[in-house]
Design a protein around this motif. Structure first.
Motif, PDB file in Angstrom:
ATOM      1  N   SER A  64       5.079  51.158  64.836  1.00 49.89           N
ATOM      2  CA  SER A  64       3.853  51.406  64.084  1.00 49.89           C
ATOM      3  C   SER A  64       3.242  50.125  63.540  1.00 49.89           C
ATOM      4  O   SER A  64       2.032  49.896  63.667  1.00 49.89           O
ATOM      5  CB  SER A  64       4.129  52.394  62.931  1.00 49.89           C
ATOM      6  OG  SER A  64       2.949  52.641  62.198  1.00 49.89           O
ATOM      7  N   GLU A  65       4.044  49.274  62.912  1.00 52.36           N
ATOM      8  CA  GLU A  65       3.489  48.029  62.349  1.00 52.36           C
ATOM      9  C   GLU A  65       2.833  47.158  63.431  1.00 52.36           C
ATOM     10  O   GLU A  65       1.687  46.714  63.233  1.00 52.36           O
ATOM     11  CB  GLU A  65       4.576  47.245  61.613  1.00 52.36           C
ATOM     12  CG  GLU A  65       4.923  47.818  60.255  1.00 52.36           C
ATOM     13  CD  GLU A  65       5.963  46.976  59.529  1.00 52.36           C
ATOM     14  OE1 GLU A  65       6.015  47.042  58.295  1.00 52.36           O
ATOM     15  OE2 GLU A  65       6.731  46.257  60.200  1.00 52.36           O
ATOM     16  N   PRO A  66       3.488  46.885  64.558  1.00 54.34           N
ATOM     17  CA  PRO A  66       2.818  46.092  65.593  1.00 54.34           C
ATOM     18  C   PRO A  66       1.528  46.739  66.092  1.00 54.34           C
ATOM     19  O   PRO A  66       0.534  46.041  66.339  1.00 54.34           O
ATOM     20  CB  PRO A  66       3.863  46.007  66.710  1.00 54.34           C
ATOM     21  CG  PRO A  66       5.168  46.170  66.013  1.00 54.34           C
ATOM     22  CD  PRO A  66       4.898  47.150  64.906  1.00 54.34           C
ATOM     23  N   LEU A 108       2.269  42.537  61.701  1.00 57.44           N
ATOM     24  CA  LEU A 108       0.954  43.037  61.304  1.00 57.44           C
ATOM     25  C   LEU A 108      -0.166  42.028  61.542  1.00 57.44           C
ATOM     26  O   LEU A 108      -1.340  42.324  61.277  1.00 57.44           O
ATOM     27  CB  LEU A 108       0.976  43.441  59.826  1.00 57.44           C
ATOM     28  CG  LEU A 108       1.799  44.700  59.525  1.00 57.44           C
ATOM     29  CD1 LEU A 108       2.132  44.784  58.041  1.00 57.44           C
ATOM     30  CD2 LEU A 108       1.043  45.956  59.966  1.00 57.44           C
ATOM     31  N   GLN A 109       0.179  40.830  62.010  1.00 55.97           N
ATOM     32  CA  GLN A 109      -0.792  39.775  62.317  1.00 55.97           C
ATOM     33  C   GLN A 109      -1.699  39.481  61.119  1.00 55.97           C
ATOM     34  O   GLN A 109      -2.925  39.440  61.225  1.00 55.97           O
ATOM     35  CB  GLN A 109      -1.638  40.161  63.535  1.00 55.97           C
ATOM     36  CG  GLN A 109      -0.827  40.400  64.793  1.00 55.97           C
ATOM     37  CD  GLN A 109      -1.682  40.675  66.002  1.00 55.97           C
ATOM     38  OE1 GLN A 109      -2.683  39.992  66.239  1.00 55.97           O
ATOM     39  NE2 GLN A 109      -1.302  41.678  66.792  1.00 55.97           N
ATOM     40  N   THR A 110      -1.066  39.278  59.971  1.00 58.44           N
ATOM     41  CA  THR A 110      -1.833  39.027  58.752  1.00 58.44           C
ATOM     42  C   THR A 110      -1.078  38.027  57.889  1.00 58.44           C
ATOM     43  O   THR A 110       0.127  37.824  58.068  1.00 58.44           O
ATOM     44  CB  THR A 110      -2.061  40.344  57.983  1.00 58.44           C
ATOM     45  OG1 THR A 110      -2.943  40.109  56.882  1.00 58.44           O
ATOM     46  CG2 THR A 110      -0.752  40.919  57.461  1.00 58.44           C
ATOM     47  N   ASP A 111      -1.789  37.388  56.964  1.00 59.65           N
ATOM     48  CA  ASP A 111      -1.133  36.440  56.067  1.00 59.65           C
ATOM     49  C   ASP A 111      -0.849  37.042  54.699  1.00 59.65           C
ATOM     50  O   ASP A 111      -0.307  36.377  53.820  1.00 59.65           O
ATOM     51  CB  ASP A 111      -1.975  35.169  55.910  1.00 59.65           C
ATOM     52  CG  ASP A 111      -3.367  35.453  55.343  1.00 59.65           C
ATOM     53  OD1 ASP A 111      -3.691  36.636  55.094  1.00 59.65           O
ATOM     54  OD2 ASP A 111      -4.132  34.493  55.152  1.00 59.65           O
ATOM     55  N   ARG A 112      -1.238  38.308  54.533  1.00 59.41           N
ATOM     56  CA  ARG A 112      -0.942  38.980  53.262  1.00 59.41           C
ATOM     57  C   ARG A 112      -0.887  40.486  53.498  1.00 59.41           C
ATOM     58  O   ARG A 112      -1.520  41.010  54.419  1.00 59.41           O
ATOM     59  CB  ARG A 112      -2.012  38.684  52.204  1.00 59.41           C
ATOM     60  CG  ARG A 112      -3.296  39.449  52.433  1.00 59.41           C
ATOM     61  CD  ARG A 112      -4.372  39.203  51.404  1.00 59.41           C
ATOM     62  NE  ARG A 112      -5.449  40.168  51.531  1.00 59.41           N
ATOM     63  CZ  ARG A 112      -6.361  40.162  52.486  1.00 59.41           C
ATOM     64  NH1 ARG A 112      -6.330  39.223  53.428  1.00 59.41           N
ATOM     65  NH2 ARG A 112      -7.308  41.087  52.529  1.00 59.41           N
ATOM     66  N   ILE A 113      -0.119  41.163  52.663  1.00 61.38           N
ATOM     67  CA  ILE A 113      -0.076  42.626  52.661  1.00 61.38           C
ATOM     68  C   ILE A 113      -0.638  43.078  51.325  1.00 61.38           C
ATOM     69  O   ILE A 113      -0.161  42.668  50.270  1.00 61.38           O
ATOM     70  CB  ILE A 113       1.363  43.133  52.871  1.00 61.38           C
ATOM     71  CG1 ILE A 113       1.833  42.746  54.283  1.00 61.38           C
ATOM     72  CG2 ILE A 113       1.430  44.650  52.688  1.00 61.38           C
ATOM     73  CD1 ILE A 113       3.301  42.962  54.524  1.00 61.38           C
ATOM     74  N   ASP A 114      -1.670  43.881  51.374  1.00 64.30           N
ATOM     75  CA  ASP A 114      -2.373  44.260  50.144  1.00 64.30           C
ATOM     76  C   ASP A 114      -1.497  45.111  49.232  1.00 64.30           C
ATOM     77  O   ASP A 114      -1.466  44.902  48.017  1.00 64.30           O
ATOM     78  CB  ASP A 114      -3.665  45.012  50.493  1.00 64.30           C
ATOM     79  CG  ASP A 114      -4.593  44.177  51.349  1.00 64.30           C
ATOM     80  OD1 ASP A 114      -5.027  43.111  50.880  1.00 64.30           O
ATOM     81  OD2 ASP A 114      -4.854  44.585  52.492  1.00 64.30           O
TER      82      ASP A 114
END
Length: 381
Positions: A64-66, A108-114
């Motif tokens: 799911s995350e990918p 998740l290809q991101t630099d932060r998780i909200d």
């Protein structure tokens, strides 16, 4: 789309959140997400105003995350609050927290998780997490900008919920809540306590794993229709949750584009205290009809506790009853095998009879526990 406050963060989140645990799959294989269809669904939801997307490390057997990382490309990532969860059961030593967070950021290809949650905070994992410095880890991750808001998801009893809430300066929490589960896990008391603490509240399982929607028993369907209001069972259940002012966002694990469209339409009118007295009475009547289908006449009074061998008798009977009430083998199996502590399961019963002497309902508890364990632990097809 209507938006609601998210605790004391100052953020506004969509009343409807997109849950990424029940995405459409190929040939019934949980780890083969139908990427084209699921991407269309997620992006359509965002285009319709959904700004909260929820996933977790184990969903769809780790896929799911990918998937979410890929689906939120082309500018969609910047339009949503992205939520995922630390796999609490895998944390064995202090460095594990940072290691899994880094892996999730990459997936998740991101630099932060909200919105970052400690996943499924049960008693048996909580103390180990504290020993591994999980709260200090959250402080560091927030300071370094890797996560914006810290929270936890919960599948345990109310007393433990209070302990966890009081242990840290959380931004939000995620609990199970629907019109059948008002006294289950954190329940209504937990919802109200979180509201008093001014936490953002994310609701999971508003349809009880789909049990409250889809193909219904004839008498239940007739009860909804007798209200005189043309509304699907899913819409009735979602509106009931949204009627609570403490709720920030409700997660729906949608599995088709039609469900996305329907739920977004419903969310357009998702206002607190919007159900009339007649509508609330209709929900109460349906709840009572479901309860009459119970397999074990357990009221959850707790007189049978504590079990000398640690069996959580009321919880097991609650799950067993849910199976007969909703005819949902998958949900009850997962709740028993994955969301119930090993030490609390029915196979730990030694048939000492102490609980049966205390039970005001005269339930043959030992026999029913054996029956429940046999049924609930059966492998899913």
């Amino acid at each position: 789309m209507r938006y609601r406050g998210f605790g004391q963060t100052g953020e506004r989140v969509s009343a409807l959140g997109f849950g990424c645990m029940r995405l459409p799959v190929v040939n019934g294989q949980e780890d083969r997400i139908d990427e084209n269809q699921a991407t269309r669904m997620l992006r359509r939801a965002v285009d319709l105003g959904v700004n909260y997307v929820d996933t977790a490390y184990p969903y769809h057997r780790g896929q799911s995350e990918p998937f979410v990382g890929r689906a939120l490309q082309d500018g969609y990532r910047e339009r949503v609050f992205l939520a995922t969860k630390l796999p609490s059961w895998l944390i064995q030593e202090p460095g594990d927290c940072e290691r899994y967070l880094q892996e999730q950021l990459e997936r998740l290809q991101t630099d932060r998780i909200d919105c970052y949650l400690l996943h499924n905070i049960k008693k048996e994992w909580w103390e180990r997490l504290l020993d591994c410095g999980v709260l200090e880890f959250l402080d560091r991750a927030v300071q370094q900008g890797q996560i914006r808001y810290a929270g936890f998801s919960f599948h345990d009893e109310y007393d433990h919920f209070v302990r966890v809430v009081d242990a840290y300066d959380w931004d939000f929490c995620q609990i199970q809540y629907n019109f059948m589960d008002q006294e289950v896990q954190a329940g209504k008391a937990g919802l109200e306590y979180a509201g008093e603490k001014k936490l953002g509240v994310v609701i999971m399982e508003p349809l009880r794993g789909g049990s409250l929607a889809g193909e219904l028993p004839e008498d239940i369907q007739a009860a909804w229709e007798q209200s005189g209001i043309q509304r699907s069972a899913a819409e009735w259940a979602l509106r009931w949750v949204w009627d609570h002012p403490q709720v920030s966002v409700l997660l729906s694990g949608m599995s088709s584009l039609e469900q996305v469209e329907e739920n977004c339409r419903t969310a357009n009118d998702a206002r607190p205290h919007s159900l009339s007295r007649d509508e609330l009475e209709t929900v109460d009547r349906v709840r009572q009809m479901y309860q009459e289908r119970m397999h074990v006449d357990c009221t959850g009074c707790g007189y049978c506790l504590p079990c000398p061998n640690g069996v959580n008798i009321p919880r097991i009977f609650s799950i067993y009853n849910a199976r007969s009430m909703f005819q949902d083998t998958r949900w009850s199996h997962l709740m028993y095998t994955m969301s119930t502590n090993d030490a609390e399961r029915a196979d730990n019963c030694i048939q000492c009879g102490e609980c049966e002497e205390k039970c005001p309902q005269d339930i043959p508890i030992a026999a029913k526990l054996a029956e429940a364990h046999q049924v609930l632990s059966e492998p899913l097809e």
